[in-house]
Design a protein around this motif. Structure first.
Motif, short mmCIF file in Angstrom:
data_model
loop_
_atom_site.label_atom_id
_atom_site.label_comp_id
_atom_site.label_asym_id
_atom_site.label_seq_id
_atom_site.Cartn_x
_atom_site.Cartn_y
_atom_site.Cartn_z
N TRP A 227 1.05 -1.13 -0.02
CA TRP A 227 -0.08 -0.05 0.03
C TRP A 227 1.04 1.29 0.04
CZ3 TRP A 227 -5.14 0.17 -0.66
CH2 TRP A 227 -5.99 -1.22 -0.40
N TYR A 228 0.64 2.02 -0.89
CA TYR A 228 1.42 3.30 -1.06
C TYR A 228 0.42 4.69 -0.95
CZ TYR A 228 4.58 0.26 -3.58
OH TYR A 228 5.75 -0.70 -3.93
N ARG A 229 1.04 5.68 -0.55
CA ARG A 229 0.25 6.94 -0.68
C ARG A 229 1.14 7.84 -1.51
NH1 ARG A 229 -0.44 9.39 5.26
NH2 ARG A 229 -1.65 11.03 3.94
N GLN A 230 0.61 8.78 -2.19
CA GLN A 230 1.32 9.59 -2.85
C GLN A 230 0.88 11.19 -2.52
OE1 GLN A 230 0.84 9.50 -7.28
NE2 GLN A 230 2.70 10.82 -7.62
N PHE A 231 1.40 12.02 -2.30
CA PHE A 231 1.29 13.40 -2.11
C PHE A 231 1.52 14.44 -3.41
CE2 PHE A 231 -0.05 13.42 2.00
CZ PHE A 231 0.63 12.69 2.77
N PRO A 232 0.75 15.35 -3.84
CA PRO A 232 1.11 16.02 -5.14
C PRO A 232 2.65 16.18 -5.32
CG PRO A 232 -0.60 16.77 -4.01
CD PRO A 232 -0.30 16.09 -2.85
N LYS A 233 3.16 15.93 -6.50
CA LYS A 233 4.50 16.20 -6.98
C LYS A 233 5.49 15.58 -5.87
CE LYS A 233 3.49 20.63 -8.92
NZ LYS A 233 3.76 22.04 -8.95
N GLN A 234 4.97 14.39 -5.31
CA GLN A 234 6.01 13.63 -4.64
C GLN A 234 6.09 11.92 -4.99
OE1 GLN A 234 7.88 14.75 -1.94
NE2 GLN A 234 7.02 16.45 -2.62
N SER A 235 7.01 11.37 -4.53
CA SER A 235 6.99 9.97 -5.03
C SER A 235 6.00 9.14 -4.23
CB SER A 235 8.62 9.50 -4.60
OG SER A 235 8.63 8.05 -4.91
N LEU A 236 5.87 7.93 -4.73
CA LEU A 236 5.00 7.02 -4.25
C LEU A 236 5.85 6.59 -2.94
CD1 LEU A 236 4.54 5.11 -7.50
CD2 LEU A 236 2.60 6.12 -5.91
#
Lengths: 117, 114
Positions: free
Chosen positions: A35-44
């Protein structure tokens, strides 16, 4: 090929409520789900690894009680964001690995855009 | 500590020209590298990969080069097409301890102009 179905694709919830995200492997058995999360303009960023029939493994800094992961069967893993707050708003993606190149079978779901208001 | 770095957040090229996306890594234990393509609000899709024992892998318009001594890899797309416009993520796999985890870079947004 291998497909991971992720639902919902988009969800808006109120602060303090819980949201469940499901990932299903459609034509293969997924003993593990990342399970990953990604913030805007950031990596996984890897949050946790779920394993069928056992407890999930969480990455450093990820709250276990806030992000509940269940991997009850070989085809279904769920992530529940409990008592959601606006800072939990993010893009959540699951991925099921398989052995062997060229991709090592890292099949990703289509992602869930969570917005907490 | 960012183990996989994509120092260019964006790249713009003309249709038909070559696109070169770069990736650097710090962990010498990485043994496999992958490139993923991602459209907004979608999960990443696998593009091409390379084992650490090779220095080049080619698949159609896509070629990945690996320079182990420099801990650097690059993805070449030629000729570039407008449909290639997306965010490209470099990822590395560390086989130490049998881990299947991938470490991702921050991505490079490629825009191919018609």
């Amino acid at each position: 090929g291998a497909v991971v179905s992720q639902h919902p694709s988009r969800v808006i919830c109120k602060s303090g409520t819980s949201v469940k995200i499901e990932c299903r492997s459609l034509d293969f058995q997924a003993t593990t789900m990342f399970w990953y999360r990604q913030f805007p303009k950031q990596s996984l960023m890897l949050m946790a690894t779920s394993n069928e029939g056992s407890k999930a493994t969480y990455e450093q800094g990820v709250e276990k009680d806030k992000f509940l992961i269940n991997h009850a069967s070989l085809t279904l893993s769920t992530l529940t964001v409990t008592s959601a707050h606006p800072e939990d708003s993010s893009f959540y993606i699951c991925s099921a690995p398989q052995k062997g190149p060229p991709n090592y079978g890292y099949t990703f779901g289509s992602g869930t855009r969570l917005t907490v208001v | 500590d960012q183990q996989v770095k994509q120092n260019s957040p964006s790249l713009s090229v003309q249709e038909g020209r070559i696109s070169i996306l770069n990736c650097d890594y710090t962990n010498s234990m990485f043994d496999y590298f992958l490139w993923y393509k991602k459209y907004p609000a979608e999960g990443p899709t696998f593009l091409i990969s390379i084992s650490s024992i090779k220095d080049k892998n080619e698949d159609g318009r896509f070629t990945v080069f690996l320079n182990k001594s420099a801990k650097h890899l690059s993805l070449h797309i030629v000729p570039s097409q407008p449909g290639d416009s997306a965010v490209y993520f470099c990822a590395a796999k560390n086989n130490q301890g049998g881990s299947e985890k991938l470490v991702f870079g921050k991505g490079t947004k490629l825009t191919v102009n018609p």
